[in-house]
Design a protein around this motif. Structure first.
Motif, PDB file in Angstrom:
ATOM      1  N   GLY A  85     -14.516 -73.161 -33.022  1.00 62.68           N
ATOM      2  CA  GLY A  85     -14.909 -74.009 -34.139  1.00 62.68           C
ATOM      3  C   GLY A  85     -14.941 -73.273 -35.465  1.00 62.68           C
ATOM      4  N   HIS A  86     -15.006 -74.061 -36.544  1.00 62.91           N
ATOM      5  CA  HIS A  86     -15.136 -73.479 -37.875  1.00 62.91           C
ATOM      6  C   HIS A  86     -15.942 -74.435 -38.754  1.00 62.91           C
ATOM      7  N   GLU A  87     -16.388 -73.924 -39.889  1.00 59.89           N
ATOM      8  CA  GLU A  87     -17.133 -74.758 -40.837  1.00 59.89           C
ATOM      9  C   GLU A  87     -17.072 -74.099 -42.207  1.00 59.89           C
ATOM     10  N   VAL A  88     -16.879 -74.896 -43.259  1.00 59.12           N
ATOM     11  CA  VAL A  88     -16.929 -74.328 -44.603  1.00 59.12           C
ATOM     12  C   VAL A  88     -18.389 -74.253 -45.037  1.00 59.12           C
ATOM     13  N   THR A  89     -18.701 -73.316 -45.920  1.00 60.17           N
ATOM     14  CA  THR A  89     -20.086 -73.100 -46.323  1.00 60.17           C
ATOM     15  C   THR A  89     -20.605 -74.279 -47.148  1.00 60.17           C
ATOM     16  N   GLY A 115      -3.121 -80.542 -24.059  1.00 64.84           N
ATOM     17  CA  GLY A 115      -4.198 -81.247 -23.371  1.00 64.84           C
ATOM     18  C   GLY A 115      -5.610 -80.867 -23.754  1.00 64.84           C
ATOM     19  N   ARG A 116      -5.778 -80.077 -24.813  1.00 65.39           N
ATOM     20  CA  ARG A 116      -7.121 -79.698 -25.236  1.00 65.39           C
ATOM     21  C   ARG A 116      -7.613 -80.648 -26.317  1.00 65.39           C
ATOM     22  N   LYS A 117      -8.920 -80.746 -26.432  1.00 70.69           N
ATOM     23  CA  LYS A 117      -9.507 -81.674 -27.401  1.00 70.69           C
ATOM     24  C   LYS A 117     -10.285 -80.917 -28.469  1.00 70.69           C
ATOM     25  N   ILE A 118     -10.227 -81.443 -29.683  1.00 68.28           N
ATOM     26  CA  ILE A 118     -10.924 -80.821 -30.798  1.00 68.28           C
ATOM     27  C   ILE A 118     -11.426 -81.917 -31.739  1.00 68.28           C
ATOM     28  N   ARG A 119     -12.682 -81.786 -32.164  1.00 69.25           N
ATOM     29  CA  ARG A 119     -13.264 -82.738 -33.122  1.00 69.25           C
ATOM     30  C   ARG A 119     -13.083 -82.166 -34.526  1.00 69.25           C
ATOM     31  N   VAL A 120     -12.438 -82.924 -35.388  1.00 72.88           N
ATOM     32  CA  VAL A 120     -12.071 -82.452 -36.726  1.00 72.88           C
ATOM     33  C   VAL A 120     -12.730 -83.328 -37.788  1.00 72.88           C
ATOM     34  N   THR A 121     -13.453 -82.697 -38.713  1.00 70.04           N
ATOM     35  CA  THR A 121     -14.070 -83.416 -39.828  1.00 70.04           C
ATOM     36  C   THR A 121     -13.325 -83.067 -41.110  1.00 70.04           C
ATOM     37  N   THR A 122     -12.727 -84.080 -41.713  1.00 70.26           N
ATOM     38  CA  THR A 122     -11.938 -83.893 -42.935  1.00 70.26           C
ATOM     39  C   THR A 122     -12.608 -84.640 -44.081  1.00 70.26           C
ATOM     40  N   THR A 123     -12.631 -84.027 -45.265  1.00 69.04           N
ATOM     41  CA  THR A 123     -13.225 -84.654 -46.439  1.00 69.04           C
ATOM     42  C   THR A 123     -12.200 -84.752 -47.560  1.00 69.04           C
ATOM     43  N   CYS A 124     -12.140 -85.941 -48.157  1.00 72.12           N
ATOM     44  CA  CYS A 124     -11.272 -86.186 -49.301  1.00 72.12           C
ATOM     45  C   CYS A 124     -12.147 -86.353 -50.544  1.00 72.12           C
ATOM     46  N   PHE A 125     -11.874 -85.576 -51.573  1.00 75.67           N
ATOM     47  CA  PHE A 125     -12.590 -85.676 -52.846  1.00 75.67           C
ATOM     48  C   PHE A 125     -11.665 -86.344 -53.860  1.00 75.67           C
ATOM     49  N   THR A 126     -12.074 -87.494 -54.378  1.00 74.35           N
ATOM     50  CA  THR A 126     -11.225 -88.215 -55.324  1.00 74.35           C
ATOM     51  C   THR A 126     -11.515 -87.786 -56.764  1.00 74.35           C
ATOM     52  N   ILE A 127     -10.610 -88.169 -57.672  1.00 79.77           N
ATOM     53  CA  ILE A 127     -10.789 -87.858 -59.096  1.00 79.77           C
ATOM     54  C   ILE A 127     -11.756 -88.852 -59.747  1.00 79.77           C
ATOM     55  N   LYS A 160      -4.561 -72.936 -36.173  1.00 80.78           N
ATOM     56  CA  LYS A 160      -4.093 -72.064 -37.248  1.00 80.78           C
ATOM     57  C   LYS A 160      -3.728 -72.874 -38.492  1.00 80.78           C
ATOM     58  N   ASP A 161      -2.962 -73.949 -38.320  1.00 78.10           N
ATOM     59  CA  ASP A 161      -2.589 -74.789 -39.465  1.00 78.10           C
ATOM     60  C   ASP A 161      -3.830 -75.399 -40.128  1.00 78.10           C
ATOM     61  N   MET A 162      -4.813 -75.720 -39.316  1.00 78.84           N
ATOM     62  CA  MET A 162      -6.043 -76.333 -39.834  1.00 78.84           C
ATOM     63  C   MET A 162      -6.829 -75.359 -40.710  1.00 78.84           C
ATOM     64  N   ILE A 187     -13.353 -79.631 -43.241  1.00 84.41           N
ATOM     65  CA  ILE A 187     -14.602 -78.892 -43.472  1.00 84.41           C
ATOM     66  C   ILE A 187     -15.276 -78.396 -42.197  1.00 84.41           C
ATOM     67  N   LYS A 188     -14.847 -78.943 -41.037  1.00 84.21           N
ATOM     68  CA  LYS A 188     -15.538 -78.550 -39.804  1.00 84.21           C
ATOM     69  C   LYS A 188     -14.671 -78.911 -38.609  1.00 84.21           C
ATOM     70  N   SER A 189     -14.772 -78.098 -37.568  1.00 85.15           N
ATOM     71  CA  SER A 189     -14.095 -78.434 -36.314  1.00 85.15           C
ATOM     72  C   SER A 189     -14.901 -77.880 -35.150  1.00 85.15           C
ATOM     73  N   LYS A 190     -14.671 -78.485 -33.990  1.00 83.29           N
ATOM     74  CA  LYS A 190     -15.328 -77.996 -32.770  1.00 83.29           C
ATOM     75  C   LYS A 190     -14.415 -78.262 -31.583  1.00 83.29           C
ATOM     76  N   GLY A 191     -14.050 -77.195 -30.883  1.00 85.51           N
ATOM     77  CA  GLY A 191     -13.250 -77.342 -29.674  1.00 85.51           C
ATOM     78  C   GLY A 191     -14.109 -77.950 -28.579  1.00 85.51           C
ATOM     79  N   ILE A 192     -13.639 -79.025 -27.979  1.00 83.62           N
ATOM     80  CA  ILE A 192     -14.432 -79.735 -26.968  1.00 83.62           C
ATOM     81  C   ILE A 192     -14.219 -79.165 -25.574  1.00 83.62           C
TER      82      ILE A 192
END
Length: 200
Positions: A85-89, A115-127, A160-162, A187-192
């Protein structure tokens, strides 16, 4: 005298332990993550090491990305890991939020080609502020992209791309056509389902 004996036992116990060098997965060039101590190699399995992407890559513009790896193999005095997993501060995220704009979060549970699963949290910041319909469309675009990207890549390739920002850049190109967009971040991920440990 009793105290001296207890101290002696503690010193002997410490000397009986060994240091194991811990390395990142091959997709991250087996970057050195640090050391961990144990009296038995078997006890090193499952330990989680934390570092930043900046320290791993020597690119200190990436110090805001916290990485987590779990030991799944031990060979001699070396231990090898799997990305979990990863997370931005939080400071980095706070700096990204601006007044009179929208922050659009999307949480996707994706399955990779192997066949692996990963939970991905993505954030979009608009103008500027996006209306409900635009936010819905942006979330759908992010979800569809993450699911499709994961399906065509192995877990290691996707990870890696993430974390290196490739996925964020691609998503940005897509969502900016829906609404003026300032930035997209995973901003965040977790391998399930972590890779099963090698028998030991």
């Amino acid at each position: 005298m009793a105290k001296r004996k207890q101290l002696g036992r503690r010193v002997e116990g410490w000397k009986a332990k060994s240091w194991f060098k811990v390395f990142a997965p091959e997709v991250f060039d087996k970057a050195y993550l640090g050391e961990t101590i144990s009296d038995e190699p078997e006890k090193v399995y499952g330990r989680v090491m934390q570092t930043t992407l900046g320290e791993m890559t020597q690119d200190y513009s990436k110090q805001n990305i916290k990485m987590r790896f779990k030991v799944n193999e031990v060979a001699g005095d070396s231990a090898y890991t799997d990305f979990v997993g990863h997370e931005v501060t939080k400071d980095y995220l706070r700096a990204m939020v601006k007044r009179r704009t929208s922050r659009i979060d999307s949480i996707v549970l994706a399955a990779t080609k192997d066949g692996r699963k990963i939970r991905v949290t993505t954030t979009c910041f608009t103008i500027n502020r996006a209306d409900a319909s635009q936010q819905h469309t942006i979330r759908k675009e992010i979800t569809d992209y993450i699911l499709a990207k994961a399906k065509e890549q192995t877990y290691d390739q996707f990870v890696k791309d993430m974390v290196m920002g490739e996925i964020s850049r691609d998503v940005f190109k897509n969502v900016k056509k829906i609404h003026p967009t300032r930035r997209v971040e995973v901003i965040k991920s977790k391998g399930i389902e972590a890779k099963s440990a090698i028998a030991h």
